[in-house]
Design an enzyme around this catalytic site. Structure first.
Site, PDB file in Angstrom:
ATOM      1  N   SER A  63       0.802  -1.226   0.000  1.00 19.07           N
ATOM      2  CA  SER A  63       0.000   0.000   0.000  1.00 19.07           C
ATOM      3  C   SER A  63       0.834   1.275   0.000  1.00 19.07           C
ATOM      4  CB  SER A  63      -0.950   0.006   1.199  1.00 19.07           C
ATOM      5  OG  SER A  63      -0.251  -0.195   2.412  1.00 19.07           O
ATOM      6  N   ASP A 116      -3.018   7.900   8.497  1.00 17.79           N
ATOM      7  CA  ASP A 116      -4.138   7.176   9.104  1.00 17.79           C
ATOM      8  C   ASP A 116      -3.698   6.220  10.218  1.00 17.79           C
ATOM      9  OD1 ASP A 116      -2.854   5.230   7.659  1.00 17.79           O
ATOM     10  OD2 ASP A 116      -4.530   4.767   6.327  1.00 17.79           O
ATOM     11  N   HIS A 160      -0.270   4.358   7.365  1.00 17.61           N
ATOM     12  CA  HIS A 160       0.338   4.905   6.152  1.00 17.61           C
ATOM     13  C   HIS A 160       0.730   6.365   6.387  1.00 17.61           C
ATOM     14  CE1 HIS A 160      -2.641   1.778   5.055  1.00 17.61           C
ATOM     15  NE2 HIS A 160      -1.646   1.340   4.303  1.00 17.61           N
TER      16      HIS A 160
END
Length: 388
Positions: A49, A355, A358
């Site tokens: 991610s 968040d 990340h």
């Protein structure tokens, strides 16, 4: 690490396709169109991610948080499948290389065409691991949050793309020799998934040699196909991640280092990165004509945490999530960033963490600069670019 239940079959949703198509053009619209012929004509990337620009959201039946505001708020003004408030490391690299578009692999038509991948492709998938999903299943982990599209699968996707854009062996060798490859960051999720399922350090640490072996085999697979320029990032300091700090809150004072991070977890990451550097050294000796560069994400991110003001970040919030569930480190795991009741900061550019897991666009911009121009990649990308 993605939060949604996954499906093994890619879904080509019309709405998602339209969203990602416009997003791709928006991300690279400002890129110069008259690229120098001496630079890399294509880039291919693999990972999770940190650099997934749309693969996860494109196939998942329930992509969860990343498909909802305020993800994407800073640059795109809407969610795009990127696990951040804006652009990722690869967006900045692609812009610097001058590509007008650069698709996530699952955005492309099926079967893929040569034009789809004129400038390369991104194979990274959120929650992606170096080890395959089956291994974790055999170890009795809940794999519902682990994508089946591990590093080995991503390399398989790349082979299909290579066949689509180059029909002869000579053409394939030329594509490989002139392209830039970014392999990682990969490996963090191999540790994230078990830790967040309450596995111990003693359970997780033996995975490290297996993770490094998988990364090494993928590098060798690219070299066998003809790759000449490969950048391989290490893992960033997981012990400074707000979600980990929340998850392991209340530990003994000796668990924390001078920056307030979990020392034992950063030691695990340092062990991973040391083994990765040793593996890269072995591969360099075995393939002296190939440039394999380690990228020091660990020191790069740690420098932002230990000297936040010098880099434009809020020193009082350097270990806090910009958008999270409240509580210690603003990282309460029961409330996600887009949920009602989430605590959202006014200015993401003042935060390292977006968040709780990340990072923000502001951090990714700095990380990309460290790869493009140094000092966290030696040689930096742009210094090798001029020789192409």
């Amino acid at each position: 690490m993605a939060e949604a239940t996954l499906t093994t079959l890619p879904m080509r949703l019309v709405v998602a396709a339209a969203l990602l198509a416009t997003t791709a053009s928006a991300a690279y619209a400002a890129a110069p169109q008259n690229r120098s012929s001496s630079c890399y004509p294509r880039m291919f990337s693999f990972g999770d991610s940190l650099i997934d620009t749309g693969n996860f959201i494109h196939y998942s039946k329930a992509p969860g948080s990343v498909s909802r505001p305020p993800y994407g708020r800073t640059f795109f003004g809407r969610p795009t499948g990127r696990w951040s408030d804006g652009r990722l490391i690869v967006d900045f690299i692609v812009k610097r290389l001058g590509f007008p578009y650069w698709p996530a692999y699952l955005q492309a038509k099926s079967p893929p065409t040569k034009e789809d991948f004129r400038y390369g492709a991104n194979f990274a998938v959120a929650s992606g691991t170096a080890l395959n999903q089956l291994l974790f299943e055999k170890k009795h982990l809940d794999v519902s949050g682990i994508t089946p599209y591990s590093l080995g699968i991503q390399i398989g996707w790349f082979k299909k793309v290579l066949a689509a854009i180059a029909s002869t062996e000579e053409e394939r060798k030329e594509v490989m020799a002139k392209s830039l490859f970014l392999l990682g960051e990969i490996g963090a999720n191999d540790y994230n998934h078990p830790f967040f399922q309450n596995k111990t350090l003693g359970w997780v640490k033996p995975l490290v040699p297996r993770v490094i072996r998988s990364i090494g085999l993928s590098i060798e697979a690219l070299i066998e196909l003809g790759a000449k320029t490969i950048y391989v990032p290490g893992v960033f300091p997981l012990g400074c991640v707000p979600r980990y700090l929340y998850f392991f809150r209340g530990g003994e004072p000796g668990n924390y280092d001078s920056a307030g991070c979990l020392g034992w977890l950063n030691a695990l990451v340092a062990f991973h990165n040391h083994m990765l550097k040793v593996k890269i050294g072995d591969l360099r000796r075995a393939h002296p004509s190939v440039s394999i560069t380690y990228v020091d994400y660990y020191d790069e991110v740690l420098s932002l945490i230990t000297a936040p003001a010098q880099n434009g970040f809020d020193a009082g919030k350097v270990l806090y999530a910009c958008c999270g569930g409240g509580g210690p480190y603003n990282a309460n795991l029961t409330i996600k960033c887009p949920d009602p009741g989430a605590v959202r900061c006014a200015d993401p550019s003042r935060y390292v963490s977006w968040d709780g897991l990340h990072m923000t666009e502001a951090v990714y911009r700095i990380m990309a600069r460290g790869m493009l121009h140094g000092p966290f990649a030696n040689p930096p990308i742009m210094s090798t670019c001029i020789h192409k």
